[in-house]
Scaffold this motif. Structure first.
Motif, mmCIF file in Angstrom:
data_model
loop_
_atom_site.group_PDB
_atom_site.id
_atom_site.type_symbol
_atom_site.label_atom_id
_atom_site.label_comp_id
_atom_site.label_asym_id
_atom_site.label_seq_id
_atom_site.Cartn_x
_atom_site.Cartn_y
_atom_site.Cartn_z
ATOM 1 N N GLY A 1 0.840 -1.189 0.000
ATOM 2 C CA GLY A 1 0.000 0.000 0.000
ATOM 3 C C GLY A 1 0.877 1.242 0.000
ATOM 4 N N TRP A 2 0.395 2.276 0.641
ATOM 5 C CA TRP A 2 1.098 3.556 0.708
ATOM 6 C C TRP A 2 1.969 3.623 1.960
ATOM 7 C CZ3 TRP A 2 0.163 7.519 -2.921
ATOM 8 C CH2 TRP A 2 -0.789 7.210 -3.868
ATOM 9 N N SER A 3 3.016 4.401 1.903
ATOM 10 C CA SER A 3 3.885 4.700 3.048
ATOM 11 C C SER A 3 4.394 3.440 3.759
ATOM 12 C CB SER A 3 3.170 5.600 4.051
ATOM 13 O OG SER A 3 2.831 6.815 3.441
ATOM 14 N N GLY A 4 4.786 2.445 2.991
ATOM 15 C CA GLY A 4 5.370 1.245 3.563
ATOM 16 C C GLY A 4 4.389 0.252 4.123
ATOM 17 N N ASN A 5 3.104 0.441 3.903
ATOM 18 C CA ASN A 5 2.086 -0.473 4.402
ATOM 19 C C ASN A 5 2.098 -1.767 3.580
ATOM 20 O OD1 ASN A 5 -0.120 -1.459 5.842
ATOM 21 N ND2 ASN A 5 -1.579 -0.527 4.428
ATOM 22 N N ILE A 6 2.124 -2.906 4.273
ATOM 23 C CA ILE A 6 2.143 -4.213 3.618
ATOM 24 C C ILE A 6 0.896 -4.984 4.037
ATOM 25 C CG2 ILE A 6 3.375 -6.401 3.425
ATOM 26 C CD1 ILE A 6 5.966 -4.820 3.825
ATOM 27 N N LYS A 7 0.181 -5.523 3.049
ATOM 28 C CA LYS A 7 -1.096 -6.203 3.291
ATOM 29 C C LYS A 7 -0.971 -7.721 3.397
ATOM 30 C CE LYS A 7 -2.885 -2.822 0.098
ATOM 31 N NZ LYS A 7 -3.470 -2.653 -1.217
ATOM 32 N N ASN A 8 0.176 -8.289 3.072
ATOM 33 C CA ASN A 8 0.372 -9.734 3.048
ATOM 34 C C ASN A 8 0.826 -10.206 4.433
ATOM 35 O OD1 ASN A 8 1.667 -12.310 2.759
ATOM 36 N ND2 ASN A 8 1.880 -11.946 0.571
ATOM 37 N N ILE A 9 0.047 -11.076 5.059
ATOM 38 C CA ILE A 9 0.345 -11.549 6.420
ATOM 39 C C ILE A 9 1.659 -12.329 6.464
ATOM 40 C CG2 ILE A 9 -0.447 -13.068 8.275
ATOM 41 C CD1 ILE A 9 -3.321 -12.318 7.412
ATOM 42 N N ALA A 10 1.870 -13.226 5.489
ATOM 43 C CA ALA A 10 3.101 -14.024 5.461
ATOM 44 C C ALA A 10 4.324 -13.120 5.293
ATOM 45 C CB ALA A 10 3.050 -15.051 4.338
ATOM 46 N N LEU A 11 4.199 -12.094 4.484
ATOM 47 C CA LEU A 11 5.302 -11.157 4.282
ATOM 48 C C LEU A 11 5.587 -10.370 5.555
ATOM 49 C CD1 LEU A 11 7.401 -9.899 2.430
ATOM 50 C CD2 LEU A 11 5.631 -8.371 1.554
ATOM 51 N N ASN A 12 4.563 -9.944 6.262
ATOM 52 C CA ASN A 12 4.758 -9.239 7.535
ATOM 53 C C ASN A 12 5.434 -10.133 8.568
ATOM 54 O OD1 ASN A 12 3.864 -6.555 7.168
ATOM 55 N ND2 ASN A 12 1.748 -7.273 7.138
ATOM 56 N N GLU A 13 5.062 -11.408 8.603
ATOM 57 C CA GLU A 13 5.721 -12.347 9.521
ATOM 58 C C GLU A 13 7.190 -12.522 9.156
ATOM 59 O OE1 GLU A 13 3.455 -15.951 9.418
ATOM 60 O OE2 GLU A 13 1.766 -15.068 10.520
ATOM 61 N N PHE A 14 7.477 -12.602 7.864
ATOM 62 C CA PHE A 14 8.861 -12.730 7.399
ATOM 63 C C PHE A 14 9.677 -11.508 7.826
ATOM 64 C CE2 PHE A 14 12.268 -12.159 4.319
ATOM 65 C CZ PHE A 14 12.808 -13.426 4.236
ATOM 66 N N ILE A 15 9.121 -10.335 7.647
ATOM 67 C CA ILE A 15 9.812 -9.088 7.989
ATOM 68 C C ILE A 15 10.051 -8.982 9.496
ATOM 69 C CG2 ILE A 15 9.471 -6.579 8.127
ATOM 70 C CD1 ILE A 15 8.115 -6.792 5.354
ATOM 71 N N ASP A 16 9.076 -9.391 10.286
ATOM 72 C CA ASP A 16 9.167 -9.226 11.740
ATOM 73 C C ASP A 16 10.043 -10.274 12.436
ATOM 74 O OD1 ASP A 16 7.616 -6.948 11.705
ATOM 75 O OD2 ASP A 16 5.738 -8.043 12.032
ATOM 76 N N PHE A 17 10.349 -11.371 11.759
ATOM 77 C CA PHE A 17 11.194 -12.396 12.369
ATOM 78 C C PHE A 17 12.641 -11.895 12.412
ATOM 79 C CE2 PHE A 17 13.606 -16.311 12.721
ATOM 80 C CZ PHE A 17 12.865 -17.014 13.653
ATOM 81 N N LYS A 18 13.302 -12.101 13.526
ATOM 82 C CA LYS A 18 14.676 -11.603 13.699
ATOM 83 C C LYS A 18 15.691 -12.659 13.273
ATOM 84 C CE LYS A 18 13.362 -8.302 17.095
ATOM 85 N NZ LYS A 18 13.531 -7.648 18.325
ATOM 86 N N TYR A 19 15.849 -12.778 11.950
ATOM 87 C CA TYR A 19 16.844 -13.714 11.406
ATOM 88 C C TYR A 19 18.243 -13.258 11.801
ATOM 89 C CZ TYR A 19 13.018 -15.238 8.427
ATOM 90 O OH TYR A 19 11.828 -15.719 7.979
ATOM 91 N N ASP A 20 19.144 -14.216 11.929
ATOM 92 C CA ASP A 20 20.543 -13.857 12.148
ATOM 93 C C ASP A 20 21.103 -13.211 10.891
ATOM 94 O OD1 ASP A 20 20.561 -14.923 14.745
ATOM 95 O OD2 ASP A 20 21.008 -16.927 13.980
ATOM 96 N N VAL A 21 20.674 -13.703 9.715
ATOM 97 C CA VAL A 21 21.117 -13.150 8.428
ATOM 98 C C VAL A 21 19.939 -13.087 7.471
ATOM 99 C CG1 VAL A 21 22.530 -13.606 6.376
ATOM 100 C CG2 VAL A 21 23.506 -13.950 8.625
#
Length: 173
Positions: free
Chosen positions: A89-109
């Motif tokens: 969406g606008w201003s960095g808004n993401i509508k995909n739940i799986a993508l938000n989970e991927f982004i929020d997970f604190k991977y080592d790399v």
């Protein structure tokens, strides 16, 4: 057409805001979890990247892929998750739940295995909460902590360079 252009500009402003306020705090611990983002139009050898990471001692269960597909009708077989331009969406808004989970997970790399300068891909890389970000694209050097400037087809060169630098940084066994 104009709305897509304005959305892209809005998201680019958001990316710049994130990158300008970015503080590097890279952990000293070994790599145990890896997130990988790639563009299906540029690269599709999922298994090759898994083999590289398994050779580095990373458990396959701790490797997560997310794939960018520009056309939602594309058939995917073994990918973990995918996202499309419609998920933004606008201003960095993401509508995909799986993508938000991927982004929020604190991977080592986080490995951003794409070369194209794509606002959607760059937004995912910028928003990721990963500890250490590795990329192969030189478009915006602020996106990644470490860049290996190779083409996506040169997976063996990427592997050799990645291994050399991760051993030097004492990130792999």
């Amino acid at each position: 057409m104009f709305l897509k252009l304005f959305r892209k500009r809005s998201n680019q402003k958001y990316i710049n805001k994130i990158l300008n306020s970015k503080r590097s705090k890279i952990s000293e611990k070994k790599i145990r979890s890896v997130g990988i983002i790639f563009n299906l139009e540029e690269f599709n050898d999922y298994d090759k990247l898994i083999e590289i990471l398994k050779d580095f001692g990373i458990n396959e269960i701790r490797i997560k892929f997310i794939t960018y597909v520009s056309n939602k009708d594309t058939q995917l077989n073994s990918w973990d998750d995918y996202f499309t331009p419609e998920d933004f969406g606008w201003s960095g808004n993401i509508k995909n739940i799986a993508l938000n989970e991927f982004i929020d997970f604190k991977y080592d790399v986080l490995i951003s295995y794409y070369r194209s300068d794509n606002t959607d891909l760059n937004l995912v890389t910028a928003k990721s909460k990963a500890n250490f970000k590795i990329g192969i694209s030189n478009f915006d050097q602020r996106l990644n902590d470490f860049i290996i400037d190779v083409d996506t087809v040169h997976v063996d060169v990427f592997r050799n360079e990645l291994e050399k630098y991760l051993k030097g940084l004492n990130k792999i066994y």
